[in-house]
Design an enzyme around this catalytic site. Structure first.
Site, mmCIF file in Angstrom:
data_model
loop_
_atom_site.group_PDB
_atom_site.id
_atom_site.type_symbol
_atom_site.label_atom_id
_atom_site.label_comp_id
_atom_site.label_asym_id
_atom_site.label_seq_id
_atom_site.Cartn_x
_atom_site.Cartn_y
_atom_site.Cartn_z
ATOM 1 N N VAL A 53 0.826 -1.206 0.000
ATOM 2 C CA VAL A 53 0.000 0.000 0.000
ATOM 3 C C VAL A 53 0.863 1.260 0.000
ATOM 4 O O VAL A 53 0.547 2.238 -0.693
ATOM 5 C CB VAL A 53 -0.997 -0.013 1.184
ATOM 6 C CG1 VAL A 53 -1.791 1.286 1.245
ATOM 7 C CG2 VAL A 53 -1.939 -1.205 1.056
ATOM 8 N N GLY A 56 1.985 1.691 -3.496
ATOM 9 C CA GLY A 56 0.871 2.172 -4.314
ATOM 10 C C GLY A 56 0.532 3.626 -4.056
ATOM 11 O O GLY A 56 0.331 4.403 -4.993
ATOM 12 N N GLU A 57 0.488 4.012 -2.791
ATOM 13 C CA GLU A 57 0.153 5.406 -2.478
ATOM 14 C C GLU A 57 1.262 6.347 -2.913
ATOM 15 O O GLU A 57 0.990 7.455 -3.383
ATOM 16 C CB GLU A 57 -0.149 5.593 -0.992
ATOM 17 C CG GLU A 57 -0.582 7.013 -0.696
ATOM 18 C CD GLU A 57 -1.483 7.154 0.519
ATOM 19 O OE1 GLU A 57 -1.935 8.280 0.745
ATOM 20 O OE2 GLU A 57 -1.733 6.164 1.219
ATOM 21 N N SER A 58 2.507 5.930 -2.776
ATOM 22 C CA SER A 58 3.619 6.769 -3.230
ATOM 23 C C SER A 58 3.500 7.034 -4.727
ATOM 24 O O SER A 58 3.632 8.175 -5.186
ATOM 25 C CB SER A 58 4.959 6.098 -2.916
ATOM 26 O OG SER A 58 5.121 5.949 -1.520
#
Length: 134
Positions: A53, A56-58
């Site tokens: 996650v 993915g968020e980065s």
């Protein structure tokens, strides 16, 4: 300035740096980064779900900010992940592509795969784009 130069100049943030995330490609249409499994595992040796996650968020937040442009800021308002395989060694690669690029909202999908090209996690992030106060 290219997207990769912009991302490198802006920086990924302390958490992404601690996790060893490195951007290899960065445009509004496609952003790619790698992350080592080692150092980001659960006690049983599997890549931690939260690490997927973070990758993915980065990717998704940085891509949304590149799309937003100067004077605007993209902030995450929703993220979800489905883990379908466990990486135990080497590196994983996240490939981020836009689902929606709007004036005030973006949605990106990030497919994270192991070194054999097997998908391990699918992440979707929604970002709100707001004007930065001067």
């Amino acid at each position: 300035m290219t997207g990769l130069e912009w991302a490198t100049h802006r920086g990924m943030g302390a958490l992404a740096e601690k996790m060893g995330i490195e951007f290899t490609e960065f445009t509004v249409e496609r952003a790619v980064a790698t992350m080592p499994v080692e150092g980001n595992t659960q006690p049983v040796g599997l890549l931690h779900g939260g690490a997927y996650v973070v990758l993915g968020e980065s990717l998704g937040s940085m891509a949304a900010n590149l799309h937003a442009g100067p004077g605007r800021l993209a902030v995450g308002i929703d993220i979800n992940a489905t883990h379908t395989r466990s990486a135990t060694s080497g590196f994983v690669t996240g490939v981020c592509t836009p689902v929606h690029l709007g004036r005030t909202m973006t949605v990106h999908e990030i497919a994270v795969s192991d070194e054999q090209g097997r998908r391990c996690s699918t992440i979707r992030i929604t970002n709100l784009i707001k004007t930065v106060d001067a």
